[in-house]
Scaffold this motif. Structure first.
Motif, PDB file in Angstrom:
ATOM      1  N   PHE A  46       0.822  -1.214   0.000  1.00 43.32           N
ATOM      2  CA  PHE A  46       0.000   0.000   0.000  1.00 43.32           C
ATOM      3  C   PHE A  46       0.856   1.264   0.000  1.00 43.32           C
ATOM      4  CE2 PHE A  46      -2.688  -3.246   2.048  1.00 43.32           C
ATOM      5  CZ  PHE A  46      -3.694  -3.281   1.106  1.00 43.32           C
ATOM      6  N   THR A  47       1.977   1.250   0.738  1.00 43.21           N
ATOM      7  CA  THR A  47       2.806   2.441   0.851  1.00 43.21           C
ATOM      8  C   THR A  47       4.035   2.404  -0.036  1.00 43.21           C
ATOM      9  OG1 THR A  47       4.131   1.545   2.664  1.00 43.21           O
ATOM     10  CG2 THR A  47       2.101   2.731   3.267  1.00 43.21           C
ATOM     11  N   GLY A  48       4.465   1.217  -0.451  1.00 40.49           N
ATOM     12  CA  GLY A  48       5.685   1.084  -1.238  1.00 40.49           C
ATOM     13  C   GLY A  48       6.948   1.145  -0.405  1.00 40.49           C
ATOM     14  N   LEU A  49       6.785   1.142   0.918  1.00 41.73           N
ATOM     15  CA  LEU A  49       7.940   1.258   1.809  1.00 41.73           C
ATOM     16  C   LEU A  49       8.549  -0.108   2.124  1.00 41.73           C
ATOM     17  CD1 LEU A  49       6.579   3.846   4.409  1.00 41.73           C
ATOM     18  CD2 LEU A  49       8.219   4.265   2.569  1.00 41.73           C
ATOM     19  N   ALA A  50       9.855  -0.150   2.129  1.00 41.86           N
ATOM     20  CA  ALA A  50      10.562  -1.351   2.564  1.00 41.86           C
ATOM     21  C   ALA A  50      10.490  -1.429   4.082  1.00 41.86           C
ATOM     22  CB  ALA A  50      12.017  -1.290   2.121  1.00 41.86           C
ATOM     23  N   ILE A  51      10.445  -2.620   4.582  1.00 36.41           N
ATOM     24  CA  ILE A  51      10.403  -2.961   6.017  1.00 36.41           C
ATOM     25  C   ILE A  51       9.529  -1.989   6.829  1.00 36.41           C
ATOM     26  CG2 ILE A  51      12.519  -4.318   5.972  1.00 36.41           C
ATOM     27  CD1 ILE A  51      14.000  -2.101   7.388  1.00 36.41           C
ATOM     28  N   LYS A  76      15.836   2.619  -3.788  1.00 36.20           N
ATOM     29  CA  LYS A  76      16.888   1.671  -4.167  1.00 36.20           C
ATOM     30  C   LYS A  76      16.210   0.403  -4.643  1.00 36.20           C
ATOM     31  CE  LYS A  76      21.388   0.859  -3.907  1.00 36.20           C
ATOM     32  NZ  LYS A  76      22.226   1.463  -4.894  1.00 36.20           N
ATOM     33  N   GLU A  77      16.551  -0.062  -5.833  1.00 32.01           N
ATOM     34  CA  GLU A  77      15.978  -1.267  -6.416  1.00 32.01           C
ATOM     35  C   GLU A  77      14.449  -1.185  -6.518  1.00 32.01           C
ATOM     36  OE1 GLU A  77      17.554  -4.994  -4.952  1.00 32.01           O
ATOM     37  OE2 GLU A  77      19.359  -3.979  -4.277  1.00 32.01           O
ATOM     38  N   GLY A  78      13.948   0.016  -6.808  1.00 29.83           N
ATOM     39  CA  GLY A  78      12.513   0.208  -6.984  1.00 29.83           C
ATOM     40  C   GLY A  78      11.713   0.213  -5.694  1.00 29.83           C
ATOM     41  N   VAL A  79      12.402   0.300  -4.577  1.00 34.82           N
ATOM     42  CA  VAL A  79      11.751   0.278  -3.265  1.00 34.82           C
ATOM     43  C   VAL A  79      12.123   1.549  -2.520  1.00 34.82           C
ATOM     44  CG1 VAL A  79      11.624  -0.970  -1.071  1.00 34.82           C
ATOM     45  CG2 VAL A  79      11.894  -2.239  -3.186  1.00 34.82           C
ATOM     46  N   VAL A  80      11.170   2.098  -1.775  1.00 32.44           N
ATOM     47  CA  VAL A  80      11.430   3.307  -0.997  1.00 32.44           C
ATOM     48  C   VAL A  80      11.834   2.903   0.422  1.00 32.44           C
ATOM     49  CG1 VAL A  80      10.426   5.440  -0.089  1.00 32.44           C
ATOM     50  CG2 VAL A  80       9.786   4.632  -2.366  1.00 32.44           C
ATOM     51  N   TRP A  81      12.979   3.402   0.837  1.00 27.34           N
ATOM     52  CA  TRP A  81      13.495   3.165   2.188  1.00 27.34           C
ATOM     53  C   TRP A  81      13.423   4.477   2.953  1.00 27.34           C
ATOM     54  CZ3 TRP A  81      15.414  -1.710   3.447  1.00 27.34           C
ATOM     55  CH2 TRP A  81      15.620  -2.587   2.392  1.00 27.34           C
ATOM     56  N   ARG A  82      13.111   4.392   4.225  1.00 25.84           N
ATOM     57  CA  ARG A  82      13.077   5.587   5.078  1.00 25.84           C
ATOM     58  C   ARG A  82      14.158   5.481   6.143  1.00 25.84           C
ATOM     59  NH1 ARG A  82       6.805   7.420   5.970  1.00 25.84           N
ATOM     60  NH2 ARG A  82       6.577   8.276   3.873  1.00 25.84           N
ATOM     61  N   PHE A  83      14.660   6.662   6.540  1.00 26.54           N
ATOM     62  CA  PHE A  83      15.743   6.724   7.516  1.00 26.54           C
ATOM     63  C   PHE A  83      15.427   7.775   8.565  1.00 26.54           C
ATOM     64  CE2 PHE A  83      17.140   5.384   3.395  1.00 26.54           C
ATOM     65  CZ  PHE A  83      17.775   4.194   3.687  1.00 26.54           C
ATOM     66  N   HIS A  84      16.052   7.617   9.713  1.00 28.45           N
ATOM     67  CA  HIS A  84      15.807   8.535  10.832  1.00 28.45           C
ATOM     68  C   HIS A  84      16.563   9.847  10.661  1.00 28.45           C
ATOM     69  CE1 HIS A  84      14.432   9.585  14.783  1.00 28.45           C
ATOM     70  NE2 HIS A  84      15.665   9.850  15.160  1.00 28.45           N
ATOM     71  N   ASN A  85      17.674   9.807   9.940  1.00 24.71           N
ATOM     72  CA  ASN A  85      18.458  11.037   9.733  1.00 24.71           C
ATOM     73  C   ASN A  85      19.271  10.911   8.447  1.00 24.71           C
ATOM     74  OD1 ASN A  85      20.922   9.609  10.371  1.00 24.71           O
ATOM     75  ND2 ASN A  85      20.331   9.788  12.521  1.00 24.71           N
ATOM     76  N   GLU A  86      19.908  12.001   8.045  1.00 24.49           N
ATOM     77  CA  GLU A  86      20.672  12.030   6.803  1.00 24.49           C
ATOM     78  C   GLU A  86      21.896  11.116   6.868  1.00 24.49           C
ATOM     79  OE1 GLU A  86      21.682  12.426   3.091  1.00 24.49           O
ATOM     80  OE2 GLU A  86      19.846  13.296   3.867  1.00 24.49           O
ATOM     81  N   GLY A  87      22.507  10.997   8.029  1.00 25.63           N
ATOM     82  CA  GLY A  87      23.675  10.127   8.180  1.00 25.63           C
ATOM     83  C   GLY A  87      23.329   8.668   7.914  1.00 25.63           C
ATOM     84  N   ASN A  88      22.199   8.212   8.446  1.00 25.48           N
ATOM     85  CA  ASN A  88      21.768   6.837   8.202  1.00 25.48           C
ATOM     86  C   ASN A  88      21.445   6.621   6.732  1.00 25.48           C
ATOM     87  OD1 ASN A  88      22.043   6.504  10.931  1.00 25.48           O
ATOM     88  ND2 ASN A  88      19.935   5.912  11.316  1.00 25.48           N
ATOM     89  N   ARG A  89      20.829   7.612   6.119  1.00 27.93           N
ATOM     90  CA  ARG A  89      20.503   7.525   4.688  1.00 27.93           C
ATOM     91  C   ARG A  89      21.782   7.399   3.867  1.00 27.93           C
ATOM     92  NH1 ARG A  89      20.071  11.006   0.404  1.00 27.93           N
ATOM     93  NH2 ARG A  89      18.416  10.581  -1.079  1.00 27.93           N
ATOM     94  N   ALA A  90      22.776   8.232   4.159  1.00 27.48           N
ATOM     95  CA  ALA A  90      24.037   8.205   3.422  1.00 27.48           C
ATOM     96  C   ALA A  90      24.764   6.870   3.625  1.00 27.48           C
ATOM     97  CB  ALA A  90      24.922   9.367   3.861  1.00 27.48           C
TER      98      ALA A  90
END
Length: 167
Positions: A46-51, A76-90
């Motif tokens: 429904f959301t397209g979010l990973a985990i 990444k790989e057609g999936v949307v990932w969310r992170f708590h901050n920019e450092g984790n995303r990087a």
């Protein structure tokens, strides 16, 4: 009951058959939908979010699941990932093979059995510097007691199971 009311309360088998077919279709679709796993990475349909939107890097850094924020998303790989901050995303974008859940987020205990069952980000374990998600708390406990045995079986079965998942 008057004759007029009796005429209105006539048994109508065609309506009963249609109702039974409708119930049958709903039940079959619900069961088939729950058993279907056709994604290489477990993704909320429904959301397209990973985990379920949890930050995969937080399992390593914070040692517990943390929901990611919409301000820090990456695809990444057609999936949307969310992170708590920019450092984790990087960190994730630099090394998705390290921070992403092993086996695409599918339960390694069930993979060892030859089936794909989506892991739940609330039932997790980091071992051997990799994140594993489990469909059930009992599977996590079993895996924790003998990870080497489960991983040997899961690694052997994963290539054929992964091939069967949609790209």
């Amino acid at each position: 009951m008057t004759a007029q009311r009796q005429d209105r309360c006539v048994w109508r088998p065609e309506i009963a058959v249609i109702a039974l077919l409708a119930v049958f279709c709903v039940l079959c679709n619900g069961i088939a939908g729950a058993a279907e796993t056709t994604q290489r990475i477990v993704t909320d349909r429904f959301t397209g979010l990973a985990i379920e939107g949890f930050d995969p890097v937080a399992y390593f850094v914070n040692r517990h699941p943390v929901l990611g924020l919409s301000e820090f998303e990456a695809s990444k790989e057609g999936v949307v990932w969310r992170f708590h901050n920019e450092g984790n995303r990087a960190s994730f974008l630099a090394h998705p093979e390290i921070y992403g859940p092993r086996f695409g987020g599918y339960d390694p205990v069930d993979i060892a059995r030859g089936i794909t069952v989506a892991g739940n980000p609330r039932f997790w374990l980091v071992t051997g510097e990799r994140l594993y998600l489990f469909g059930f708390e009992a599977n996590r406990a079993a895996f924790a007691s003998d990870p080497k045995s489960f991983l040997t079986k899961a690694q052997a079965r994963w290539p054929s199971l992964e091939r069967d998942l949609a790209q």
